[in-house]
Design an enzyme around this catalytic site. Structure first.
Site, PDB file in Angstrom:
ATOM      1  N   TYR A 149       0.855  -1.191   0.000  1.00 47.47           N
ATOM      2  CA  TYR A 149       0.000   0.000   0.000  1.00 47.47           C
ATOM      3  C   TYR A 149       0.887   1.236   0.000  1.00 47.47           C
ATOM      4  O   TYR A 149       1.888   1.288   0.708  1.00 47.47           O
ATOM      5  CB  TYR A 149      -0.872  -0.021   1.254  1.00 47.47           C
ATOM      6  CG  TYR A 149      -1.898   1.091   1.333  1.00 47.47           C
ATOM      7  CD1 TYR A 149      -3.179   0.900   0.842  1.00 47.47           C
ATOM      8  CD2 TYR A 149      -1.586   2.314   1.903  1.00 47.47           C
ATOM      9  CE1 TYR A 149      -4.132   1.912   0.916  1.00 47.47           C
ATOM     10  CE2 TYR A 149      -2.522   3.325   1.979  1.00 47.47           C
ATOM     11  CZ  TYR A 149      -3.794   3.120   1.490  1.00 47.47           C
ATOM     12  OH  TYR A 149      -4.744   4.105   1.565  1.00 47.47           O
ATOM     13  N   TRP A 151       1.536   5.544  -1.872  1.00 47.15           N
ATOM     14  CA  TRP A 151       1.201   6.619  -2.805  1.00 47.15           C
ATOM     15  C   TRP A 151       2.420   7.107  -3.561  1.00 47.15           C
ATOM     16  O   TRP A 151       2.456   8.258  -3.975  1.00 47.15           O
ATOM     17  CB  TRP A 151       0.621   7.792  -2.023  1.00 47.15           C
ATOM     18  CG  TRP A 151      -0.840   7.726  -1.773  1.00 47.15           C
ATOM     19  CD1 TRP A 151      -1.501   6.925  -0.893  1.00 47.15           C
ATOM     20  CD2 TRP A 151      -1.845   8.529  -2.403  1.00 47.15           C
ATOM     21  NE1 TRP A 151      -2.839   7.183  -0.917  1.00 47.15           N
ATOM     22  CE2 TRP A 151      -3.088   8.169  -1.844  1.00 47.15           C
ATOM     23  CE3 TRP A 151      -1.825   9.521  -3.368  1.00 47.15           C
ATOM     24  CZ2 TRP A 151      -4.288   8.763  -2.218  1.00 47.15           C
ATOM     25  CZ3 TRP A 151      -3.012  10.114  -3.747  1.00 47.15           C
ATOM     26  CH2 TRP A 151      -4.232   9.733  -3.176  1.00 47.15           C
TER      27      TRP A 151
END
Length: 822
Positions: A149, A151
């Site tokens: 996970y 960004w």
């Protein structure tokens, strides 16, 4: 909004906080690209915080200018050259010294404290390929967590998680994740209530809001800060609309209000009415509003009857038939701290005038977070304005430009995890197995544990390996010390990472990855607006020996004998051309003119027109016009104030209709001491989560070299704390240092410390040691929102704070870790 006006606001809001300690540099540094720059070439590229033009001189990335069509570019872009060449850049493959000698039999307690050894790519890739296959053959695919996970970057090809998942599927499979940290509770409850994942849906257009709304309420939302980022590439159009909203507000044509414990940037920009609700008690406040509307017959009975189901069950709870506790405004006041009179007047104002409630996601990142979104939909149903222009609710105005009109553009696909092959392989035996994203480390710590999740039961597998790419869990996960304890159970940790983040320092094998400017890719601008396709054009050679994630995964698959299955015999540029040509075909079908790939790549971008119909879009208007012909995706086809499905799960912590549940920690709980303060951890202004903390931008906001923490003057006075002091923030879970900012912007009894500060332990690798820099997740709780969604509860935490009186330690997380010299 013009760029200068927004930057002036950024200056103003900053000067009202961090600058009080005299440690902030001028924001004029962000304008370095406005003058002439000598350059050899200019390349288009982008990040999650915007598109830009990169200036290249002598093979170096030297500067950035704003993308021509960016409505309000973020100053964060100016730090990209600094990030590219940061001292924390991982330039070569490394292996933890003990792991290099003994492999998975090494002493895992030394993770985070042991030196790293530089190795060749062949050694590193061979080690990774063998280790993945060892774990697969010994324990099976459910022993590997690759639900990575993060960004880190944009791009339809070089998506680190997607590429790594594709590779791990070829190897035989992995344990993945369901949902995310951003909207873990909301995206599970909303399909039960509205039939869609409402938190990522397009909203009523800003044009219609400005034309029709009388009241705009930002409830737990800070779009002036959070609209800087997007999952794809933000175009930042929403700032122009907020500028227009500001003009209408100043002219008293629209009332702009906020409900929040903190006067955030959005509140300070609009300077409208501010209702300071006690943290984690918004549901109680909304129940008090609902009771007032109901008991005085002010609510829209006809809307409830025609467009909803289950109001009767909710009504029984609201008036106290079930628990002998009517949810009156006076009852709500005792919980939420907002006066009963304010609650009544607020409810009446929203009822009498066209009102749009723009809610954030922070309020559902709390214990029982499902209840906030459910109750807001219920309240708005009682107001009866759902589906009207400028009325109802919206859950993504604060993110990626939600509400900006959608252009007439084709879709843009990316690389898939589906394996195309004419032969059988390990991937054919794999059956996807996912766990809620925020439960990853509970799973690692507790193999065999059973948890409930959205009506099902999940049994945790025994995880032996974690493979992470494109993310930094040692920033975003809650309860750092509990996480660290779980992490040390693992036999192997492999990480793709451009920087020496806290996660990289806690790995066994680190493979250096490139950043966007070091590779080619393609991406869409505007998650909601879809205004452009952008070519991400490689501007410089990879720093050090860094490799693209595509190349890393290709090399590993090659060692398994499955290179063709990974690449499908296509080069990276051929993949990009395929993605574009698929969009080109869609464009032909839709009569949208799109240039050929070669012309697009040379130009750097292509732009799409926004039709007038998009500017007139109203969320749920079709449903309101005819609910029979345009039903919602719920079992009843209507708004489910009472959900038979949720009720059938028989959960004690999430019933069949929205309710007030007492959080595990809050200012009204028995755990709250006289000195306890409620700690909130919102998104930062000058970072994307933990990104860019390793650049000069840190000088704009840090206080005495630490992550800032806001404290109310009354709370500070009681503790002898002044702005600029280094303070110790602590609770039973952990301790961190921070830099104090004493400000009325935060309510009494509340602390505000942004997430994303890099974890810098006093004793690296040791459980329970203090963070020297300001990792707020030393203090947060690793608990699911409820049995329904199991989302994270980052904004539910009590903490103590005091002036730090010891010798102040140096921050070392932005230095290179210990490397074993040959």
């Amino acid at each position: 909004m013009k760029n200068n006006s927004r930057r002036d606001f950024l200056k103003t809001s900053l000067m009202g906080s961090a600058a009080v300690v005299g440690s902030v540099k001028s924001l004029n540094a962000i304008d370095i690209a406005s003058g002439p720059i000598l350059n050899e070439s200019q390349k288009f590229s982008a990040t999650h915080f915007g598109a830009f033009k990169a200036y290249i001189k002598g093979g170096q990335f030297t500067g950035v200018s704003d993308f021509v069509d960016d409505a309000s570019p973020t100053p964060m872009l100016q730090a990209l050259p600094s990030r590219t060449y940061a001292p924390t850049r991982v330039k070569y493959p490394y292996v933890r010294e003990g792991f290099l000698k003994k492999g998975h039999q090494s002493d895992t307690s030394k993770r985070g404290s042991e030196k790293f050894v530089r190795v060749s790519w062949d050694v590193a890739l061979d080690l990774v390929a063998k280790e993945v296959m060892r774990v697969q053959s010994t324990y099976g695919y459910k022993s590997i967590y690759a639900g990575s996970y993060g960004w880190f970057c944009v791009g339809k090809l070089n998506n680190p998680q997607r590429l790594m998942n594709r590779m791990m599927k070829i190897a035989g499979g992995y344990v993945g994740r369901a949902g995310d940290y951003s909207t873990g509770a909301a995206q599970v409850i909303m399909p039960h209530v509205l039939g869609t994942n409402e938190v990522y849906e397009q909203q009523t257009s800003w044009d219609m809001v400005l034309k029709h709304a009388k009241n705009v309420v930002f409830w737990g939302a800070d779009p002036m800060t959070t609209n800087q980022i997007a999952w794809e590439i933000p175009a930042h159009e929403s700032y122009s609309y907020m500028s227009e909203l500001k003009k209408l507000s100043d002219a008293n044509k629209i009332n702009v209000m906020s409900v929040d414990p903190v006067a955030n940037d959005t509140q300070r920009y609009f300077e409208g009415e501010h209702i300071r609700v006690r943290p984690n008690t918004d549901v109680a406040m909304m129940l008090g509003m609902a009771y007032h509307l109901y008991s005085n017959k002010l609510y829209d009975h006809e809307f409830i009857k025609k467009y909803t189901v289950g109001f009767k069950q909710f009504e029984q709870y609201l008036i106290g038939e079930k628990d002998n506790t009517p949810k009156t405004p006076e009852w709500a006041e005792r919980i939420c701290g907002v006066s009963a009179n304010t609650i009544k007047k607020f409810a009446e104002k929203l009822m009498k005038e066209r009102s749009l409630l723009m809610a954030g996601w922070a309020t559902q990142r709390a214990d029982h977070g499902e209840q906030f979104h459910w109750m807001m939909v219920t309240l708005c149903a009682m107001l009866g304005q759902i589906g009207l222009p400028g009325g109802g609710f919206g859950f993504s105005y604060h993110y990626a430009g939600g509400g900006t009109p959608t252009a007439d553009a084709p879709g843009l696909t990316g690389i898939s995890t589906n394996i195309v092959s004419d032969k059988e392989g390990p991937w054919t035996k794999y059956k996807p197995f996912n766990i809620p994203a925020a439960k990853a480390f509970d799973m690692i710590a507790n193999p065999g544990k059973k948890i409930a999740f959205n009506g099902k039961e999940i049994v945790y597998p025994n995880i032996k390996m974690v493979y992470w790419a494109g993310g930094n869990p040692f920033h975003h996960h809650q309860d750092r010390n509990a996480m660290l304890k779980a992490w040390k159970r693992l036999e192997t940790v492999i990480v793709h990472e451009p920087f020496w983040t806290s996660t990289a320092r806690m790995a066994d094998i680190i493979l250096p990855a490139t950043t966007e400017i070091e590779r080619n890719d393609i991406e869409r601008i505007g998650d909601y607006s879809s205004t452009h396709f952008l070519a991400l054009q490689q501007g410089i050679e990879p720093v050090g020996e860094s490799k693209n994630d595509f190349e890393i995964c290709r090399e590993i698959c090659k060692r398994w004998g499955y290179e063709k299955e990974f690449t499908e015999d296509k080069t990276p540029m051929q993949w990009l051309e395929q993605f574009y040509n698929e969009a080109l075909s869609q464009g032909v079908e839709k009569n949208i003119t799109i240039p050929k790939f070669e012309e697009f790549w040379k130009q750097g971008y292509t732009k799409f027109k926004t039709p007038q119909s998009a500017k007139e879009f109203v969320r749920h208007a079709d449903f309101r016009e005819n609910p029979m012909l345009n039903p919602l995706g719920t079992p009843s086809g209507k708004i489910e104030i009472f959900s038979k499905m949720v009720d059938s799960f028989k959960y004690d912590d999430c019933k069949g209709h929205p309710m007030w549940f007492e959080p595990i920690e809050w200012l009204g709980s028995h755990k709250a001491k006289k000195t306890s303060l409620h700690l909130l951890s919102p998104h930062p202004k000058y970072r994307l989560h933990s990104q860019l903390s390793n650049t000069w931008l840190r000088d704009l906001y840090e206080v005495s070299g630490r992550e800032p923490i806001w404290i109310n003057p009354e709370d500070a006075k009681k503790r002898g704390i002044k702005s600029g002091d280094v303070v110790k923030v602590f609770n039973e879970r952990g301790t961190t240092l921070a830099g104090a900012i004493v400000t009325q912007a935060v309510s009494e009894g509340v602390l505000r410390m942004c997430e994303g500060g890099w974890y810098d332990p006093m004793e690296p690798g040791k459980i329970g040691t203090m963070c020297k820099h300001g990792d707020v997740n030393q203090l947060t709780i690793d608990k699911g929102t409820s049995s329904l969604a199991q989302g994270n509860i980052a904004n539910t935490a009590l903490a103590e704070i005091e002036k730090y009186t010891g010798e102040i330690p140096a921050v070392t997380i932005f230095d290179e870790p210990k490397i074993a010299r040959k």
